[in-house]
Design a protein around this motif. Structure first.
Motif, mmCIF file in Angstrom:
data_model
loop_
_atom_site.group_PDB
_atom_site.id
_atom_site.type_symbol
_atom_site.label_atom_id
_atom_site.label_comp_id
_atom_site.label_asym_id
_atom_site.label_seq_id
_atom_site.Cartn_x
_atom_site.Cartn_y
_atom_site.Cartn_z
ATOM 1 N N GLN A 1 35.382 -28.037 39.427
ATOM 2 C CA GLN A 1 34.715 -28.484 40.652
ATOM 3 C C GLN A 1 33.372 -28.816 40.401
ATOM 4 O O GLN A 1 32.532 -28.094 39.539
ATOM 5 C CB GLN A 1 35.224 -27.125 41.568
ATOM 6 N N VAL A 2 32.790 -29.723 40.952
ATOM 7 C CA VAL A 2 31.363 -30.316 40.749
ATOM 8 C C VAL A 2 30.816 -30.053 42.342
ATOM 9 O O VAL A 2 31.351 -30.624 43.235
ATOM 10 C CB VAL A 2 31.486 -31.478 40.325
ATOM 11 N N GLN A 3 29.503 -29.512 42.407
ATOM 12 C CA GLN A 3 28.763 -29.499 43.594
ATOM 13 C C GLN A 3 27.427 -30.413 43.353
ATOM 14 O O GLN A 3 26.804 -30.212 42.219
ATOM 15 C CB GLN A 3 28.467 -28.134 44.056
ATOM 16 N N LEU A 4 27.088 -30.980 44.237
ATOM 17 C CA LEU A 4 26.192 -32.020 43.996
ATOM 18 C C LEU A 4 24.855 -31.683 45.297
ATOM 19 O O LEU A 4 25.324 -31.527 46.541
ATOM 20 C CB LEU A 4 26.299 -33.565 44.391
ATOM 21 N N VAL A 5 23.625 -31.357 45.020
ATOM 22 C CA VAL A 5 22.490 -30.875 45.808
ATOM 23 C C VAL A 5 21.590 -32.021 45.626
ATOM 24 O O VAL A 5 21.025 -31.997 44.757
ATOM 25 C CB VAL A 5 22.288 -29.459 45.606
ATOM 26 N N GLU A 6 21.371 -32.526 46.710
ATOM 27 C CA GLU A 6 20.204 -33.651 46.668
ATOM 28 C C GLU A 6 19.111 -33.141 47.524
ATOM 29 O O GLU A 6 18.954 -32.261 48.257
ATOM 30 C CB GLU A 6 20.660 -34.787 47.692
ATOM 31 N N SER A 7 17.807 -33.676 46.957
ATOM 32 C CA SER A 7 16.689 -33.296 47.631
ATOM 33 C C SER A 7 15.500 -34.348 47.328
ATOM 34 O O SER A 7 15.859 -35.429 46.691
ATOM 35 C CB SER A 7 15.918 -31.997 47.047
ATOM 36 N N SER A 25 26.169 -29.136 39.678
ATOM 37 C CA SER A 25 26.583 -28.037 39.140
ATOM 38 C C SER A 25 28.099 -28.083 38.644
ATOM 39 O O SER A 25 28.849 -28.825 39.472
ATOM 40 C CB SER A 25 26.542 -26.691 40.055
ATOM 41 N N GLY A 26 28.412 -27.322 37.844
ATOM 42 C CA GLY A 26 29.900 -27.719 37.341
ATOM 43 C C GLY A 26 29.904 -28.456 35.899
ATOM 44 O O GLY A 26 29.122 -28.552 35.279
ATOM 45 N N SER A 27 31.387 -29.089 35.761
ATOM 46 C CA SER A 27 31.754 -29.765 34.595
ATOM 47 C C SER A 27 31.060 -31.276 34.472
ATOM 48 O O SER A 27 32.034 -32.136 35.016
ATOM 49 C CB SER A 27 33.012 -29.681 34.102
ATOM 50 N N ILE A 28 29.980 -31.553 34.302
ATOM 51 C CA ILE A 28 29.303 -32.805 34.194
ATOM 52 C C ILE A 28 28.951 -33.033 32.481
ATOM 53 O O ILE A 28 28.513 -32.227 31.887
ATOM 54 C CB ILE A 28 28.109 -33.070 35.100
ATOM 55 N N ASN A 73 20.481 -35.465 31.186
ATOM 56 C CA ASN A 73 21.584 -34.801 31.015
ATOM 57 C C ASN A 73 21.360 -33.187 30.750
ATOM 58 O O ASN A 73 22.384 -32.447 31.080
ATOM 59 C CB ASN A 73 22.551 -35.591 29.766
ATOM 60 N N ALA A 74 20.396 -32.700 30.198
ATOM 61 C CA ALA A 74 20.122 -31.442 29.989
ATOM 62 C C ALA A 74 20.145 -30.746 31.145
ATOM 63 O O ALA A 74 20.577 -29.348 31.485
ATOM 64 C CB ALA A 74 18.887 -31.103 29.223
ATOM 65 N N LYS A 75 19.592 -31.193 32.408
ATOM 66 C CA LYS A 75 19.797 -30.709 33.759
ATOM 67 C C LYS A 75 20.722 -31.104 34.479
ATOM 68 O O LYS A 75 21.032 -30.733 35.872
ATOM 69 C CB LYS A 75 18.142 -30.856 34.316
ATOM 70 N N ASN A 76 21.571 -31.863 34.029
ATOM 71 C CA ASN A 76 22.698 -32.610 35.018
ATOM 72 C C ASN A 76 22.122 -33.045 36.294
ATOM 73 O O ASN A 76 22.672 -32.882 37.363
ATOM 74 C CB ASN A 76 23.803 -31.608 35.220
ATOM 75 N N THR A 77 21.165 -33.635 36.224
ATOM 76 C CA THR A 77 20.339 -34.221 37.295
ATOM 77 C C THR A 77 20.054 -35.675 37.255
ATOM 78 O O THR A 77 19.584 -36.226 36.160
ATOM 79 C CB THR A 77 18.921 -33.602 37.483
ATOM 80 N N ARG A 96 26.227 -39.751 44.070
ATOM 81 C CA ARG A 96 27.702 -40.014 43.651
ATOM 82 C C ARG A 96 27.953 -39.688 42.202
ATOM 83 O O ARG A 96 27.221 -40.204 41.412
ATOM 84 C CB ARG A 96 28.253 -41.401 43.969
ATOM 85 N N VAL A 97 28.786 -38.846 41.993
ATOM 86 C CA VAL A 97 29.436 -38.562 40.588
ATOM 87 C C VAL A 97 30.832 -39.148 40.409
ATOM 88 O O VAL A 97 31.691 -38.458 41.120
ATOM 89 C CB VAL A 97 29.105 -37.169 40.011
ATOM 90 N N LEU A 98 31.009 -39.931 39.376
ATOM 91 C CA LEU A 98 32.346 -40.166 38.912
ATOM 92 C C LEU A 98 32.678 -39.274 37.621
ATOM 93 O O LEU A 98 32.217 -39.685 36.696
ATOM 94 C CB LEU A 98 32.640 -41.703 38.554
#
Length: 118
Positions: A1-7, A25-28, A73-77, A96-98
């Motif tokens: 499961q992946v969650q995305l938080v925008e700001s 957050s999650g497996s990226i 990539n280190a921050k998955n951001t 959006r993340v694929l």
């Protein structure tokens, strides 16, 4: 499961700048495509910018030379630096993340409003 938080959205005058951030957050993994889309009132959601699985970057023609997408990539951001903003850039911006592993799946963020006043 992946969650995305925008700001980073908000109200800015034409010609101004904003930076959007999307933390996953999650497996990226670094091979997963990350990007930004936007949807203006009464219009379809459209691509703004994307970094694909090969690290290639693609921009919508309407934002080329004004917007810059990058990822840490280190921050998955993933970030979207927006400059020389125009009123027509007003929209809700979605991250959006694929994800490719274990199977292709698209995740969307909740969206952040960007409003550019003239």
């Amino acid at each position: 499961q992946v969650q995305l938080v925008e700001s980073g959205g908000g109200l800015v005058q034409a010609g101004g700048s904003l930076r959007l951030s999307c933390a996953a957050s999650g497996s990226i993994f670094s091979d997963d495509s990350m990007g930004w889309y936007r949807q203006a009132p009464g219009k379809q959601r459209e691509l703004v910018a994307v970094i694909d699985s090969g690290g290639r970057i693609n921009y919508a023609d309407s934002v080329k030379g004004r917007f810059t997408i990058s990822r840490d990539n280190a921050k998955n951001t993933v970030y979207l630096q927006m400059a020389s903003l125009k009123p027509e850039d007003t929209a809700v911006y979605y991250c959006r993340v694929l994800v490719l592993i274990p199977a292709p799946y698209i995740y969307w963020g909740q969206g952040t409003q960007v409003t550019v006043s003239s």
